[in-house]
Design a protein around this motif. Structure first.
Motif, short mmCIF file in Angstrom:
data_model
loop_
_atom_site.label_atom_id
_atom_site.label_comp_id
_atom_site.label_asym_id
_atom_site.label_seq_id
_atom_site.Cartn_x
_atom_site.Cartn_y
_atom_site.Cartn_z
N CYS A 97 1.28 -2.32 5.93
CA CYS A 97 1.48 -1.00 6.56
C CYS A 97 2.84 -0.41 6.15
CB CYS A 97 1.40 -1.12 8.07
SG CYS A 97 -0.23 -1.65 8.63
N TRP A 98 3.01 0.88 6.39
CA TRP A 98 4.24 1.61 6.07
C TRP A 98 4.50 1.63 4.56
CZ3 TRP A 98 6.32 4.21 10.06
CH2 TRP A 98 6.07 3.74 11.35
N ALA A 99 3.46 1.64 3.75
CA ALA A 99 3.62 1.58 2.28
C ALA A 99 4.47 2.72 1.74
CB ALA A 99 2.26 1.57 1.60
N ASP A 100 4.40 3.89 2.38
CA ASP A 100 5.21 5.02 1.91
C ASP A 100 6.56 5.09 2.61
OD1 ASP A 100 4.48 5.90 4.43
OD2 ASP A 100 3.71 7.83 3.75
N GLY A 101 6.82 4.16 3.52
CA GLY A 101 8.08 4.14 4.24
C GLY A 101 8.16 5.20 5.32
N CYS A 127 -0.22 4.44 6.20
CA CYS A 127 -0.20 4.29 4.75
C CYS A 127 -0.06 2.80 4.44
CB CYS A 127 0.95 5.09 4.15
SG CYS A 127 0.91 5.11 2.35
N ARG A 128 -1.04 2.24 3.71
CA ARG A 128 -1.10 0.79 3.58
C ARG A 128 -1.34 0.35 2.14
NH1 ARG A 128 -5.07 -2.88 7.40
NH2 ARG A 128 -3.82 -4.75 7.22
N PRO A 165 -10.03 1.35 0.50
CA PRO A 165 -11.10 2.33 0.67
C PRO A 165 -11.33 3.09 -0.63
CG PRO A 165 -9.11 3.07 1.78
CD PRO A 165 -8.83 1.68 1.27
N THR A 166 -12.48 3.76 -0.73
CA THR A 166 -12.82 4.47 -1.97
C THR A 166 -11.86 5.62 -2.26
OG1 THR A 166 -14.39 5.83 -0.76
CG2 THR A 166 -15.27 3.89 -1.90
N ASN A 167 -11.22 6.17 -1.22
CA ASN A 167 -10.28 7.28 -1.43
C ASN A 167 -8.84 6.82 -1.59
OD1 ASN A 167 -9.82 6.51 1.19
ND2 ASN A 167 -9.77 8.59 2.02
N ALA A 168 -8.63 5.51 -1.82
CA ALA A 168 -7.27 4.97 -1.98
C ALA A 168 -6.63 5.54 -3.24
CB ALA A 168 -7.30 3.45 -2.06
N ILE A 169 -5.32 5.80 -3.17
CA ILE A 169 -4.57 6.26 -4.33
C ILE A 169 -4.04 5.03 -5.05
CG2 ILE A 169 -2.54 7.54 -5.09
CD1 ILE A 169 -2.92 9.27 -2.54
#
Length: 175
Positions: free
Chosen positions: A3-7, A12-13, A26-30
């Motif tokens: 979690c907090w991947a974007d800080g 955001c994970r 998920p399929t919409n993951a960046i």
């Protein structure tokens, strides 16, 4: 975990790659791009990765292998502006910087990374008289945000840009 991947956002994970292999994406993951220039021998001239490069675009195919690998800022490619990400720091500075093709050795802020004369510090003591090309967070013409230290934002750059903006606002109110 992840979690907090974007800080900034708890939602955001990170997912899918070590050490987050147990977290389904998920399929919409960046998914960050891992594309990069692949020179057989390290060049002495400046280059960067430009995902919009295609056949016929000046400077593209710099490594002779990937269309996205682009020459910039010298000779026949001097009209191709190098992004700030062309600067190369061992430790990312807090002082904002950008690529200034007009920089010359000895000019204030130039040679910021100690490697590229065109890498230039701006808008922060003692570089107050050197103004950054845009305010922090504004959109560049190519659609990438200019943040402290470059064009592409990492989680730390996002946090720094928010801190920078709040400091700017604080000092403007104090005047």
């Amino acid at each position: 975990l992840g979690c907090w991947a974007d800080g900034v956002h708890n939602e955001c994970r990170f997912c899918g790659e070590e050490p987050y292999t147990g977290i389904h994406c998920p399929t919409n993951a960046i998914v960050p791009s891992r594309k990069k220039c692949q020179f057989d021998n390290a060049p002495i001239n400046t280059f960067y990765w430009e995902p919009e490069c295609k056949n016929g675009t000046l400077g593209c195919l710099a490594d002779g292998k990937n269309w996205g690998c682009r020459w910039c800022g010298f000779g026949d490619y001097s009209s191709v502006t190098c992004p700030s990400s062309t600067c190369s720091f061992d430790n990312e500075p807090v002082t904002p910087y950008y690529w200034d093709s007009l920089c010359e050795m000895g000019m204030l802020g130039c040679n910021a990374d100690g490697i590229h004369v065109q890498c230039r510090f701006c808008d922060y003591k003692p570089f107050n008289s050197v103004h950054c090309p845009l305010q922090v967070g504004q959109e560049m013409p190519v659609g990438n945000p200019w943040l402290l230290g470059g064009w592409r934002a990492s989680a730390m750059q996002i946090l720094r840009s928010r801190l920078w903006r709040s400091l700017q606002q604080h000092f403007l109110r104090a005047r």
